[in-house]
Write an enzyme that holds these catalytic residues in place. Sequence first.
Site, short mmCIF file in Angstrom:
data_model
loop_
_atom_site.label_atom_id
_atom_site.label_comp_id
_atom_site.label_asym_id
_atom_site.label_seq_id
_atom_site.Cartn_x
_atom_site.Cartn_y
_atom_site.Cartn_z
N SER A 138 -23.38 -17.92 88.76
CA SER A 138 -22.60 -17.28 87.71
C SER A 138 -23.37 -16.05 87.23
O SER A 138 -24.60 -15.96 87.42
CB SER A 138 -22.39 -18.24 86.54
OG SER A 138 -21.88 -17.59 85.40
N TYR A 151 -25.69 -25.02 80.57
CA TYR A 151 -24.93 -24.37 81.64
C TYR A 151 -25.66 -23.15 82.17
O TYR A 151 -25.83 -22.99 83.39
CB TYR A 151 -23.54 -23.98 81.14
CG TYR A 151 -22.75 -23.22 82.18
CD1 TYR A 151 -22.19 -23.89 83.26
CD2 TYR A 151 -22.59 -21.84 82.10
CE1 TYR A 151 -21.48 -23.20 84.24
CE2 TYR A 151 -21.88 -21.14 83.06
CZ TYR A 151 -21.34 -21.83 84.14
OH TYR A 151 -20.65 -21.14 85.10
#
Length: 253
Positions: A138, A151
């Site tokens: 990401s 995360y």
Amino acid sequence: MSYVVITGASAGIGERFAQALAAEKQNLILVARREERLNKLAAELKQKHGIEAVVLKADLADEAGADALARQIQDGGWALSGLINNAGFGDRGAFADLALERQLAMIRLNVTSLVSLTWQLLPSLRKHPGSFVINVASTAAFQAGPNMAIYYATKAFVLSFSEALHEELRDSGVAVSALCPGATDSEFAQEANMTNTKLFKAGTMTAEAVVQQSLAQRRKAIVIPGLRNRLMIWSGKLSPRAVTRRLAGWLQA
């Protein structure tokens, strides 16, 4: 006959990977928890593209999930030409306020299962010239993320791990790529409670566009789809880390 394994294939980026690779006439092993959705997708891809599509139900957030999946693939005797570690989830909120078990499950899914599957399936991938591994990281991998601390940390691990493997396996014929999308139109935002954040309100890429760019550059160490995402990453490299982490926290608000 060889297959590409796709985890998290029942929706979003994983489903788009399945559709794009089927169009390349790649045979697939589709993995997710939602078996009914996988069966429907497999039937559609078989009919449309004439490929083979195997469905394997697995919960990779479970401690035994990755080992059980690897055994199924090995026992099935399927030769592998690709592995896409796409399964993952995020959650928004302060570290101390989110349930510990959910955060540990996030680490198991985003990190531990990805590492385990890659290690266990790598011997098969090495036997197929031109094989590839795509690990879905990401843009979150490039800085710390207040209000999504775990995360962001898991995606930083995925990026670093993938870059290292890219170099280790450079001469083996196995290409390893870290895909680093930004805000994407998929189920992720709902799962992570992010649909109302500044980040997602500013606009998203389609999962189809993300996958298209990833596959076009599948032998590149890092793929950041979208000009806006690339500019954001490069501007972050020029900024003090204190600034980038505060900006990340602001975008999650």
